[in-house]
Design a protein around this motif. Sequence first.
Motif, PDB file in Angstrom:
ATOM      1  N   LYS A 208       0.776  -1.320   0.098  1.00 42.68           N
ATOM      2  CA  LYS A 208      -0.029   0.096   0.067  1.00 42.68           C
ATOM      3  C   LYS A 208       0.886   1.280  -0.006  1.00 42.68           C
ATOM      4  O   LYS A 208       1.702   1.381   0.939  1.00 42.68           O
ATOM      5  CB  LYS A 208      -0.885  -0.043   1.147  1.00 42.68           C
ATOM      6  CG  LYS A 208      -1.991  -1.091   1.144  1.00 42.68           C
ATOM      7  CD  LYS A 208      -3.143  -1.005   2.372  1.00 42.68           C
ATOM      8  CE  LYS A 208      -2.657  -1.445   3.465  1.00 42.68           C
ATOM      9  NZ  LYS A 208      -3.507  -1.426   4.635  1.00 42.68           N
ATOM     10  N   VAL A 209       0.695   2.213  -0.905  1.00 47.15           N
ATOM     11  CA  VAL A 209       1.624   3.269  -1.274  1.00 47.15           C
ATOM     12  C   VAL A 209       0.738   4.366  -1.183  1.00 47.15           C
ATOM     13  O   VAL A 209      -0.188   4.625  -1.721  1.00 47.15           O
ATOM     14  CB  VAL A 209       2.244   2.878  -2.819  1.00 47.15           C
ATOM     15  CG1 VAL A 209       2.862   4.375  -3.170  1.00 47.15           C
ATOM     16  CG2 VAL A 209       3.362   2.013  -2.507  1.00 47.15           C
ATOM     17  N   PHE A 210       1.316   5.625  -0.542  1.00 43.31           N
ATOM     18  CA  PHE A 210       1.148   6.935  -0.748  1.00 43.31           C
ATOM     19  C   PHE A 210       2.295   7.644  -1.548  1.00 43.31           C
ATOM     20  O   PHE A 210       3.360   7.619  -1.121  1.00 43.31           O
ATOM     21  CB  PHE A 210       0.762   7.535   0.579  1.00 43.31           C
ATOM     22  CG  PHE A 210       0.884   8.945   0.665  1.00 43.31           C
ATOM     23  CD1 PHE A 210       0.119   9.803   0.088  1.00 43.31           C
ATOM     24  CD2 PHE A 210       1.839   9.654   1.743  1.00 43.31           C
ATOM     25  CE1 PHE A 210       0.028  11.202   0.078  1.00 43.31           C
ATOM     26  CE2 PHE A 210       2.099  10.985   1.787  1.00 43.31           C
ATOM     27  CZ  PHE A 210       1.271  11.755   0.818  1.00 43.31           C
ATOM     28  N   VAL A 211       1.729   8.480  -2.384  1.00 45.18           N
ATOM     29  CA  VAL A 211       2.932   9.385  -3.188  1.00 45.18           C
ATOM     30  C   VAL A 211       2.957  10.834  -2.480  1.00 45.18           C
ATOM     31  O   VAL A 211       1.861  11.407  -2.499  1.00 45.18           O
ATOM     32  CB  VAL A 211       2.590   9.370  -4.489  1.00 45.18           C
ATOM     33  CG1 VAL A 211       3.449  10.397  -5.401  1.00 45.18           C
ATOM     34  CG2 VAL A 211       2.514   8.148  -5.150  1.00 45.18           C
ATOM     35  N   TYR A 212       4.016  11.213  -2.058  1.00 45.89           N
ATOM     36  CA  TYR A 212       4.050  12.323  -1.552  1.00 45.89           C
ATOM     37  C   TYR A 212       5.211  13.210  -2.662  1.00 45.89           C
ATOM     38  O   TYR A 212       6.396  12.963  -2.811  1.00 45.89           O
ATOM     39  CB  TYR A 212       4.996  12.473  -0.174  1.00 45.89           C
ATOM     40  CG  TYR A 212       4.967  14.102   0.367  1.00 45.89           C
ATOM     41  CD1 TYR A 212       3.969  14.677   0.712  1.00 45.89           C
ATOM     42  CD2 TYR A 212       6.215  14.482   0.445  1.00 45.89           C
ATOM     43  CE1 TYR A 212       4.147  16.180   1.326  1.00 45.89           C
ATOM     44  CE2 TYR A 212       6.674  15.828   0.958  1.00 45.89           C
ATOM     45  CZ  TYR A 212       5.237  16.446   1.070  1.00 45.89           C
ATOM     46  OH  TYR A 212       5.612  17.650   1.927  1.00 45.89           O
ATOM     47  N   ASP A 213       4.219  14.122  -3.217  1.00 40.57           N
ATOM     48  CA  ASP A 213       4.808  15.076  -4.206  1.00 40.57           C
ATOM     49  C   ASP A 213       5.616  16.407  -3.529  1.00 40.57           C
ATOM     50  O   ASP A 213       6.828  16.722  -3.592  1.00 40.57           O
ATOM     51  CB  ASP A 213       3.972  15.464  -5.395  1.00 40.57           C
ATOM     52  CG  ASP A 213       4.737  16.483  -6.562  1.00 40.57           C
ATOM     53  OD1 ASP A 213       4.975  17.699  -5.884  1.00 40.57           O
ATOM     54  OD2 ASP A 213       4.962  15.961  -7.571  1.00 40.57           O
ATOM     55  N   ASP A 268      11.077  13.195  -6.345  1.00 43.18           N
ATOM     56  CA  ASP A 268      12.004  14.063  -6.204  1.00 43.18           C
ATOM     57  C   ASP A 268      12.511  15.110  -7.389  1.00 43.18           C
ATOM     58  O   ASP A 268      12.548  14.488  -8.328  1.00 43.18           O
ATOM     59  CB  ASP A 268      13.511  12.962  -5.986  1.00 43.18           C
ATOM     60  CG  ASP A 268      14.804  13.858  -5.770  1.00 43.18           C
ATOM     61  OD1 ASP A 268      14.777  14.983  -5.402  1.00 43.18           O
ATOM     62  OD2 ASP A 268      15.855  13.430  -6.139  1.00 43.18           O
ATOM     63  N   TYR A 269      12.187  16.379  -7.014  1.00 44.17           N
ATOM     64  CA  TYR A 269      12.323  17.256  -8.128  1.00 44.17           C
ATOM     65  C   TYR A 269      12.672  18.669  -7.302  1.00 44.17           C
ATOM     66  O   TYR A 269      12.246  18.713  -6.148  1.00 44.17           O
ATOM     67  CB  TYR A 269      11.651  17.384  -9.059  1.00 44.17           C
ATOM     68  CG  TYR A 269      10.308  17.910  -8.561  1.00 44.17           C
ATOM     69  CD1 TYR A 269       9.781  19.217  -8.691  1.00 44.17           C
ATOM     70  CD2 TYR A 269       9.321  17.105  -7.909  1.00 44.17           C
ATOM     71  CE1 TYR A 269       8.590  19.520  -8.165  1.00 44.17           C
ATOM     72  CE2 TYR A 269       8.151  17.635  -7.246  1.00 44.17           C
ATOM     73  CZ  TYR A 269       7.824  18.750  -7.463  1.00 44.17           C
ATOM     74  OH  TYR A 269       6.670  19.102  -7.058  1.00 44.17           O
ATOM     75  N   GLY A 270      12.948  19.777  -8.199  1.00 46.56           N
ATOM     76  CA  GLY A 270      12.949  21.089  -7.532  1.00 46.56           C
ATOM     77  C   GLY A 270      13.945  21.576  -6.532  1.00 46.56           C
ATOM     78  O   GLY A 270      15.165  20.714  -6.173  1.00 46.56           O
ATOM     79  N   ASP A 271      13.861  22.216  -5.790  1.00 41.75           N
ATOM     80  CA  ASP A 271      14.515  22.907  -4.747  1.00 41.75           C
ATOM     81  C   ASP A 271      14.569  22.234  -3.324  1.00 41.75           C
ATOM     82  O   ASP A 271      15.556  22.295  -2.508  1.00 41.75           O
ATOM     83  CB  ASP A 271      14.509  24.437  -4.250  1.00 41.75           C
ATOM     84  CG  ASP A 271      14.845  25.103  -5.744  1.00 41.75           C
ATOM     85  OD1 ASP A 271      15.811  24.854  -6.466  1.00 41.75           O
ATOM     86  OD2 ASP A 271      14.253  26.309  -5.800  1.00 41.75           O
ATOM     87  N   GLN A 272      13.479  21.215  -3.139  1.00 40.15           N
ATOM     88  CA  GLN A 272      13.301  20.657  -1.697  1.00 40.15           C
ATOM     89  C   GLN A 272      14.157  19.425  -1.716  1.00 40.15           C
ATOM     90  O   GLN A 272      13.563  18.454  -2.533  1.00 40.15           O
ATOM     91  CB  GLN A 272      11.941  20.838  -1.289  1.00 40.15           C
ATOM     92  CG  GLN A 272      11.581  20.202   0.037  1.00 40.15           C
ATOM     93  CD  GLN A 272      10.498  20.042   0.630  1.00 40.15           C
ATOM     94  OE1 GLN A 272       9.434  20.074  -0.340  1.00 40.15           O
ATOM     95  NE2 GLN A 272       9.950  20.103   1.565  1.00 40.15           N
ATOM     96  N   PRO A 273      15.028  19.173  -0.915  1.00 42.42           N
ATOM     97  CA  PRO A 273      15.715  17.951  -0.951  1.00 42.42           C
ATOM     98  C   PRO A 273      14.850  16.564  -0.587  1.00 42.42           C
ATOM     99  O   PRO A 273      14.112  16.938   0.402  1.00 42.42           O
ATOM    100  CB  PRO A 273      16.772  18.354   0.073  1.00 42.42           C
ATOM    101  CG  PRO A 273      17.198  19.683  -0.052  1.00 42.42           C
ATOM    102  CD  PRO A 273      15.719  20.166   0.002  1.00 42.42           C
ATOM    103  N   VAL A 274      15.071  15.558  -0.992  1.00 41.05           N
ATOM    104  CA  VAL A 274      14.319  14.339  -0.418  1.00 41.05           C
ATOM    105  C   VAL A 274      14.456  14.243   1.022  1.00 41.05           C
ATOM    106  O   VAL A 274      13.496  13.941   1.739  1.00 41.05           O
ATOM    107  CB  VAL A 274      14.589  13.106  -1.204  1.00 41.05           C
ATOM    108  CG1 VAL A 274      14.199  11.847  -0.338  1.00 41.05           C
ATOM    109  CG2 VAL A 274      14.521  13.033  -2.401  1.00 41.05           C
ATOM    110  N   GLU A 275      15.816  14.715   1.413  1.00 41.06           N
ATOM    111  CA  GLU A 275      15.877  14.272   3.091  1.00 41.06           C
ATOM    112  C   GLU A 275      15.075  15.361   3.987  1.00 41.06           C
ATOM    113  O   GLU A 275      14.473  14.920   4.880  1.00 41.06           O
ATOM    114  CB  GLU A 275      17.276  14.465   3.447  1.00 41.06           C
ATOM    115  CG  GLU A 275      17.929  13.539   2.892  1.00 41.06           C
ATOM    116  CD  GLU A 275      17.645  12.080   3.394  1.00 41.06           C
ATOM    117  OE1 GLU A 275      17.232  12.019   4.889  1.00 41.06           O
ATOM    118  OE2 GLU A 275      17.468  11.109   2.623  1.00 41.06           O
TER     119      GLU A 275
END
Length: 329
Positions: A208-213, A268-275
Motif C-alpha cells: 500500500k503506497v502513498f505518493v508524496y510530491d 524528487d525534483y525542484g529545490d526541496q531535497p528528499v531528506e
Amino acid sequence: MGKRPVSLLTAMAAAALLLSGCGGTAARDDAAGSEPAAEGFPVTVSNCGVTTTYQRPPQRAVSLNQHATEVMLALGLEKSMVGTAYLDDKILPGYQEAYDGIKVIAEEYPSFETLLAAEPDFAYGGFASTFDEKEGRSRAALGKAGVNSYLNIEECPSGPVTMAAMDRELRNVARIFGVPDRAEQQLKKLHGTLEAVEGKLAGATPVKVFVYDSGDKTAFTAGGAGVGNEMIKQAGGVNLFADLDKSFGDVSFEQVAERMPEVVVIYDYGDQPVEDKKKFLLANPALKDVPAIKNKRFAVLPLSSTVLGVRVPSGVASLARQLHPDRFQ
C-alpha cells in the motif's frame, strides 16, 4: 535573446495564415499542397483537440519539457531539432551527446518571441503549461505563426493512462517524423524492461503506497488518472489515492493517515531535497501512527521518471526494487 522586430513577426503571422488551417482546432503544414508530399506522407494526427496534417516531417523542431525532449532523442531525431528547453533532471546518459548538439533556447519556458526566434516548424510540449494561453504560447497562436504543435497525451487522457499510452506517444511522434520503425525498436526495449519486472514480482503481495510530491498544509499526491498510478501497479504496489480522478491532487494528511500506507513514495525534483521531505513527514503529528512513518519506509523516484515518456519502464523497475527488495536480491 532580443525580441524579433515587429515587422518580421507580422510577416511571419501573415504568412502563417496561408499555412495554417481554419479555426483553432486544426492546422496544416502545407495548405495548398504546392510541393509533393514526402514518401509515407501525408500523415494526419489528432492530438488533444488539434488535428494536423503533415505533408512532410518537421525539419526545425523544438522540444519543451524533459520527457518530450527524451522521446525525440530516443527516436534519433536530434538532427531535426533546432532547440530545447526546460529540464527537471539531468538528461539520460545515453542521450547526452545528442542533447549537447541542440541549442538550449531557455532554462524554463521560452517567451513566445524567443520560441519564434528559433524559427521552428514544430513544437512538442510535455505539459499543458507548455502551451499556456496567458503566456502567449497557445497552440492556436503557434498555428497562426506557422508552427505545428503536439502535446504529450497524458495531458488529455481519454481513460486510464496505461503503458498503452506510452506506446501511442512514441508511435505518434515517430509517425509525424516519418520514422515508425524507430518507435517499434524503442518499444521492444521498453517492454522488455517491464516484462522482466513482471517476472520478478510474480505472486508478490501488493504494497500500500502513498505518493508524496509536495505540500505542508495538504499533501499533493498522485491520483488515478496519470501514468504514475500505472507505474505503482506494475511495481507491485497499490496507490491509496487511485480514486482521485486526476493525475495529481491535494489530500489532507488526515486522509493519508486513515488509509495507512505501508510505503511513502517521494517524488524528487525542484529545490526541496528528499531528506527534507522525509523529515517533514516523520515529524508530522497527523502521520505518527502510519505504518510507513513508524517503519521509516520510503521509496524515491525522480519526477522525470513519473510522466509519460521513455523513463517510465526504468522507473517501474526502480520502484519495484524499493517496494519488493527481496525479489531482486
